[in-house]
Write an enzyme that holds these catalytic residues in place. Structure first.
Site, mmCIF file in Angstrom:
data_model
loop_
_atom_site.group_PDB
_atom_site.id
_atom_site.type_symbol
_atom_site.label_atom_id
_atom_site.label_comp_id
_atom_site.label_asym_id
_atom_site.label_seq_id
_atom_site.Cartn_x
_atom_site.Cartn_y
_atom_site.Cartn_z
ATOM 1 N N HIS A 35 -28.771 -29.292 55.817
ATOM 2 C CA HIS A 35 -28.635 -30.598 55.176
ATOM 3 C C HIS A 35 -29.521 -31.592 55.928
ATOM 4 O O HIS A 35 -29.245 -31.911 57.092
ATOM 5 C CB HIS A 35 -27.181 -31.063 55.184
ATOM 6 C CG HIS A 35 -26.281 -30.204 54.362
ATOM 7 N ND1 HIS A 35 -24.968 -29.920 54.710
ATOM 8 C CD2 HIS A 35 -26.497 -29.542 53.201
ATOM 9 C CE1 HIS A 35 -24.434 -29.142 53.792
ATOM 10 N NE2 HIS A 35 -25.342 -28.893 52.867
ATOM 11 N N GLU B 147 -28.219 -34.587 58.131
ATOM 12 C CA GLU B 147 -27.392 -34.311 59.313
ATOM 13 C C GLU B 147 -28.313 -34.034 60.501
ATOM 14 O O GLU B 147 -28.394 -32.913 61.018
ATOM 15 C CB GLU B 147 -26.462 -33.145 59.024
ATOM 16 C CG GLU B 147 -25.472 -33.462 57.903
ATOM 17 C CD GLU B 147 -24.714 -32.247 57.392
ATOM 18 O OE1 GLU B 147 -24.847 -31.165 57.998
ATOM 19 O OE2 GLU B 147 -24.002 -32.366 56.384
ATOM 20 N N GLU C 171 -19.476 -28.467 63.386
ATOM 21 C CA GLU C 171 -19.684 -29.841 62.921
ATOM 22 C C GLU C 171 -19.730 -30.793 64.114
ATOM 23 O O GLU C 171 -18.825 -30.791 64.948
ATOM 24 C CB GLU C 171 -18.543 -30.263 61.990
ATOM 25 C CG GLU C 171 -18.397 -29.409 60.737
ATOM 26 C CD GLU C 171 -19.314 -29.855 59.621
ATOM 27 O OE1 GLU C 171 -20.091 -30.817 59.837
ATOM 28 O OE2 GLU C 171 -19.238 -29.255 58.527
ATOM 29 N N HIS D 104 -24.019 -28.235 61.826
ATOM 30 C CA HIS D 104 -23.964 -29.310 60.825
ATOM 31 C C HIS D 104 -23.599 -30.630 61.493
ATOM 32 O O HIS D 104 -23.191 -30.667 62.659
ATOM 33 C CB HIS D 104 -22.920 -28.990 59.748
ATOM 34 C CG HIS D 104 -23.354 -27.970 58.752
ATOM 35 N ND1 HIS D 104 -23.694 -28.277 57.462
ATOM 36 C CD2 HIS D 104 -23.503 -26.623 58.865
ATOM 37 C CE1 HIS D 104 -24.031 -27.182 56.816
ATOM 38 N NE2 HIS D 104 -23.920 -26.153 57.652
#
Length: 1114
Positions: free
Chosen positions: A913, A916, A1095, A1010
């Protein structure tokens, strides 16, 4: 002791007395002739219930039969006094003890019995007032606890009974009050509400409510609450609009606002607002509100309430109504599709891209104003006060419940013949290392052979200091000077370059210092141009740097104004022209600016010692060379200064911002002022990607914007007020949404001015911007003053739903059609600075390539096996790098080669992504650590082979996308069936894993990096059958599952050694919506048990050592 005993005996006596009375009453129920006895017993029970809490508790405890006895008596008796006694007892019971006792009464069948009593009592002519008052009072209390109360009331015909009582006894406030309370409960059922509306209940309510009065304020309050509940029905709301009641409500509200000087009737005023809130749920109601000048009325009244904190509920509700009624507008864009277009090799048959290509022309220009317009059901301030409810990791209906789907089943997918195409990417499995000198006599330390963090000198055009012949005198003719490579650079007769400083045309400008030891450095840095060959720049620059590695970081300053850098018009090399973003040298404010002109040339510097730490991976000249080969859809020709000059973490902690109370409603009020005071709005476009011929106004008080560089995202800027700007982000390419990432340049600012920036087309429903996160800012002048770092900047920050929207068709049928605003205010510290703002620390594709080249050139090949391959090419022709890191075998002997080849694999990936960016910074740290001299890193290299894809979506990163690749799709939803033409990086990354599975070398760990926009800390998502089944509350099924708990090992280790890691935020549940993500597919299809998504917060930490600070990257 004796006293306590006496009390106990007395209590026992009272308790036994109630039990005895109830038993006596139960016997009486079988003999209807003993009405006098029933009346007497119920009277005694009433006395005990009124006087003793213990009695009330005894009658409503679990297992007690007291309630059944009372209800049975009530149902069977015909004696009026007995009925009244029992009703009074029930009122005593439900009036105290909270909702538990009301629920207890409902559970015993009280609702049905009381509704039947209401029906029977209504048949009397006239109905007994006391019975009606008490029955309505009890029903109003227990009704909300009975989920089927509305249906029961309608079936029993109780709606019209209550309504007729109000109509017939309009002046009897004692009877009307409980009737209105019950009507409010009836109205929570939509069918009941419509039925009552047809019988004139709305009109009846408007006969009760009225202008300010000190009489019957309690009745007025209940009538308004009932009206607000009734108007939630669209039918009733339309009836109210048709009869002009919106104007009536506004008039009444203004009257109460003016007369309630001591604010004793705030609940009545809020009740009027709640009625307005209900009626404006429909389009007709919103239009009537606007036509009645409601926006101005509520704006003015709410502003007058701001001074009194207790009136905040009025301000918040008014704000809510105004936000809802603010006319919906489409974004001021020709289309919500991306400004850039990329032709795909094939068009998908289904999915969002197919929908986008099949949309009728101009469909995204339609604004949906239908009655199902999503209501903002949250109070203006309360909607963001509780972060605990900010993000629920999953919903029960999204959890995978099919055990067969949950069980990992290795799926070959592709034949071994097809997978052999990946053999060349695993040379470590076949290399015999016969040509390597594996045993070094003295191991080389981990140092870089290229440029290191030594002195950085930024020359500026300055005036000559009198009496110093070494300086260039202003106005004197200057002869041609030789560059470090002998090239000639011409200057004009005034001592200036013919082009402004920092231009990319390869021309030089006058040096501000004549200090002999710095001449080479000055000349080299003067020639930093994106058209110059790196070797030319590096030769002069490194020559000076290598003289003394420990030289301080030096900054030369100027006192003379010089213009902004112009764009380069000629190239000195064959190929693309690339130039540096404009750099203003006008006011490079140094720490010793005031003393500059009075000191000798040797003192015309401000020094800052270079920070300690490992050598930097940043090389501006190498970066420029890489940028020239980076392919972007807009064909960018500029480089952002932070990406060129580099970034280091600030040497200080940055605390997460504490948001001041009321900031959101203040910002919303300023937005509403745009509609009320339209003449005050400038509404001037100052930046527009959709208009290639647009030129920025040259007025001095207008900010100038730019985003035409790698990873930049800013589409359009509109000046709203003198120091307020609306900013619109670009959609992901081949998409019409995913607006969140921003990265742009601002210049032309004035110090001391509070500039407000509103990014008006964000899409997520909430953000860490509501919980302390600030945007990042990079100041060029700060960088020139030896502070080259991104810092958190901005005040009055909030994130809220605005009045811009798109049609549901253009949104692909999505429910959320409204956009959201990120707003922040900045006071710039320097005049005419050049600053950059970003959603998070930018990390471009070119930066990655630069870092990989530096790592490759700096490593010790005798100790570290480092290999950089190309996994594949992206849609636009950029290479997707693949990195292999492990320790070299000790020798070429069979035993050492065998140990080398049998090391287990660890597979890492990141940046699927583009928005990010922290995923790339975490990956950078991973790569640096694995390549370091740390004993732990050496142990890891000797134990494992690391296969790393550091950037899965290069095209998205390059072109400033937030979520998608050039295919317009989220690549992390394509792992199940990636298309080799549309999703090449995913197709081949999955192919690598499939190859390893085919050759029986399944990775021990797979982890995809991420960034998370709505949670703090660092945490992991994994995959577990047992935990997934357990969350479906099927405990029996979860007990039957046998599962290795090894998937929890790595998160537990991290929670002990990494202060930012939060184990409580980890989840190992497999959701249906994530079945095509890397984590789930690698677990389910490839068979990697330890398959994770890691994350990292875009904000900071709220636990551990780093609380409450941001995570810093560099």
């Amino acid at each position: 002791m004796s006293k306590l005993k006496v009390v106990g005996e007395k209590s026992l006596t009272n308790s036994s007395r109630v039990v005895g009375l109830l038993a006596q009453l139960e016997k009486i129920n079988t003999d209807s002739t003993e009405s006098d006895t029933a009346r007497h017993v119920t009277s005694k029970i009433l006395h005990l219930a009124q006087s003793q809490e213990k009695t009330r508790r005894e009658m409503t405890t679990k297992g007690s039969t007291g309630m059944e006895v009372l209800l049975s008596t009530l149902e069977n008796t015909k004696d009026l006094q007995t009925v009244l006694n029992i009703l009074s007892i029930l009122i005593e019971l439900v009036s105290s003890g909270g909702g538990r006792r009301a629920s207890f009464l409902v559970a015993k069948g009280g609702s049905q019995i009381l509704l039947q009593l209401l029906m029977n009592a209504s048949k009397d002519s006239p109905p007994h007032e006391e019975v009606m008052v008490q029955t309505h009072s009890i029903l109003a209390k227990i009704g909300p606890k009975d989920k089927k109360f509305g249906v029961k009331a309608r079936v029993n015909g109780a709606l019209n009974i209550t309504l007729n009582l109000v109509k017939q006894h309009f002046q009897n406030y004692r009877l009307v009050l409980p009737c209105l309370q019950l009507l409010r409960v009836y109205s929570t059922n939509s069918v009941n509400s419509v039925s009552l509306g047809k019988n004139g209940v709305v009109e009846l309510m408007f006969k009760i409510i009225g202008p300010f009065s000190k009489k019957n304020s309690g009745l007025m309050k209940v009538a308004l609450d009932t009206l607000a509940a009734l108007l939630k029905s669209k039918t009733n709301a339309r009836r109210a609009v048709d009869r002009g009641y919106v104007q009536v409500l506004l008039t009444i509200y203004v009257d109460w606002h003016r007369h309630d000087n001591r604010h004793r009737n705030m609940l009545i005023r809020k009740g009027i607002l709640q009625s307005l809130k209900s009626v404006t749920n429909i389009k007709l109601g919103r239009k009537a509100f606007i036509d009645a000048n409601g926006m101005r009325i509520l704006y003015n009244t709410s502003q007058e309430c701001l001074a009194v904190r207790t009136l905040d509920p009025l301000v918040n509700t008014s704000s809510l109504i105004m936000r809802k009624c603010f006319p919906k507008n489409r974004l001021p864009l020709p289309t919500i599709k991306s400004s850039f277009h990329f032709q795909l090799p094939i068009i998908p048959v289904t999915g969002p891209v197919a929908q986008l290509y099949n949309l009728p022309p101009e469909v995204d220009d339609v604004v949906d104003e239908s009655d199902d317009n999503d209501d903002i059901d949250l109070e203006a301030e309360n909607e963001v006060e509780n972060e605990d409810d900010l993000d629920q990791s999953f919903k029960n209906d999204d959890i995978e419940t099919d055990i067969n789907k949950l069980r990992p089943q290795q799926v070959p997918g592709r034949t071994i013949e097809e997978l052999k195409m990946y053999e060349h990417l695993f040379p470590e499995l076949v290399d015999d290392f016969q040509d390597y000198e594996l045993i070094a006599k003295e191991p080389k330390p981990f140092v870089f052979e290229g440029k290191v963090r030594g002195p950085i000198v930024v020359p500026t055009a300055g005036e000559e200091v009198p009496g110093n012949p070494g300086n260039v005198r202003k106005g004197a003719a200057v002869k041609e000077k030789a560059s470090p490579k002998g090239e000639e650079v011409k200057e004009d007769a005034k001592g200036h370059d013919k082009t402004p400083p920092w231009q990319l045309g390869g021309q030089n400008r006058a040096a501000a210092s004549a200090h002999s030891s710095n001449n080479d450095l000055v000349k080299a840095l003067d020639r930093i141009t994106l058209q110059s060959t790196p070797s030319q720049v590096a030769a002069g620059l490194t020559a000076g740097m290598r003289k003394d590695y420990g030289l301080p970081l030096t900054v030369l300053s100027c006192t003379k104004a010089c213009p902004h850098v112009a764009k380069c018009t000629s190239a000195l090399f064959e190929g693309r022209t690339v130039h540096l973003g404009k750099l203003c040298c006008t006011g490079v404010e140094t720490e010793d600016d005031e003393d500059f002109e009075s000191h000798s040339s040797a003192e015309q510097v401000s020094s800052v010692e270079a920070s300690d730490g490992p050598p930097t991976l940043h090389d501006p000249d190498l970066y420029i060379e890489i940028v020239k080969n980076t392919k972007s859809v807009p064909e960018y020709s500029e480089v952002a200064y932070p990406d060129y000059f580099g970034h280091i973490p600030p040497p200080f902690k940055e605390p997460i911002l504490e948001r001041p109370y009321g900031v959101q409603r203040t910002k919303i009020a300023q937005d509403i002022e745009r509609l009320i005071h339209q003449n005050d709005i400038i509404d001037r476009v100052v930046y527009d990607l959709d208009n290639p011929n647009y030129t920025t106004p040259e007025e001095g008080d207008i900010l100038k914007f730019n985003s035409k560089f790698e990873s930049g995202n800013l589409r359009k800027v509109i000046q709203i007020r003198k120091s307020e700007y609306d900013l619109i982000l670009n959609s992901d390419i081949n998409s019409n949404h995913y607006h969140q990432w921003f990265y742009f340049e601002v210049s032309g600012m004035r110090p001391g001015v509070a500039y407000r920036f509103n990014i008006i087309n964000c899409e997520k429903s909430n953000s860490q911007f509501n919980y302390g996160m600030q945007p990042l800012m990079y100041s060029v002048q700060e960088a020139l003053n030896a502070r080259p770092w991104w810092i958190r900047m901005g005040t009055d920050i909030c994130y809220y739903k605005n009045h811009f929207s798109r049609s549901s068709v253009a949104a692909g049928g999505q429910k959320g059609k409204s956009y959201y605003t990120i707003t922040f205010t900045v006071v710039f510290p320097h005049k005419d600075d050049v600053c950059y703002f970003a959603y998070h620390y930018p990390y471009t594709y070119s930066t990655l390539q630069m870092h990989l080249q530096k790592l490759e050139s700096a490593h010790n090949p005798q100790q570290i096996y480092f290999r950089k391959d190309v996994l594949c090419e992206t849609l636009s022709g950029n290479s997707c790098p693949l990195v292999t890191i492990t320790a070299m075998p000790e020798s070429s002997y069979y035993e050492h080669i065998c140990q080398f080849r049998t090391r287990p694999y660890i597979f890492l990936s990141a940046r699927v992504h583009p928005g990010e960016t922290n995923a790339s910074w975490v990956m950078k740290g991973t790569l640096e650590y694995l390549m370091s001299n740390s004993p732990t890193a050496q142990s890891l290299r000797e134990a494992y082979i690391f296969k790393i894809v550091p950037m899965l979506n290069p095209d998205g990163v390059i072109n400033g996308n937030h979520r998608c690749s050039l295919s317009g799709e989220d690549l992390n939803r394509q792992w199940q069936s990636p298309n080799p033409e549309l999703h090449p990086t995913i197709y081949h990354a999955k192919g690598l894993l499939q190859y390893l599975a085919a050759v029986k070398r399944l990775p021990l760990v797979y982890c995809d990096y991420h960034g998370h926009s709505r949670k703090k800390n660092v945490f992991m998502y994994g995959c577990s059958i047992k935990e997934t089944v357990w969350h479906t509350h099927d405990n029996a099924a979860s007990c039957d599952v046998v599962e290795d708990m090894g998937y929890r090992t790595l998160p537990k280790i991290l929670s002990h050694i990494a202060p930012a890691f939060c184990m409580s935020s980890c989840s190992f549940v497999v959701e249906k919506s994530k079945e095509s993500t890397a984590r789930v597919v690698v677990w389910r299809e490839i068979g990697v048990q330890r398959s994770y998504t890691m994350e990292s917060t875009l904000c900071g930490c709220d636990q551990g050592r780093y609380k409450p600070h941001y995570l810093r990257f560099g």
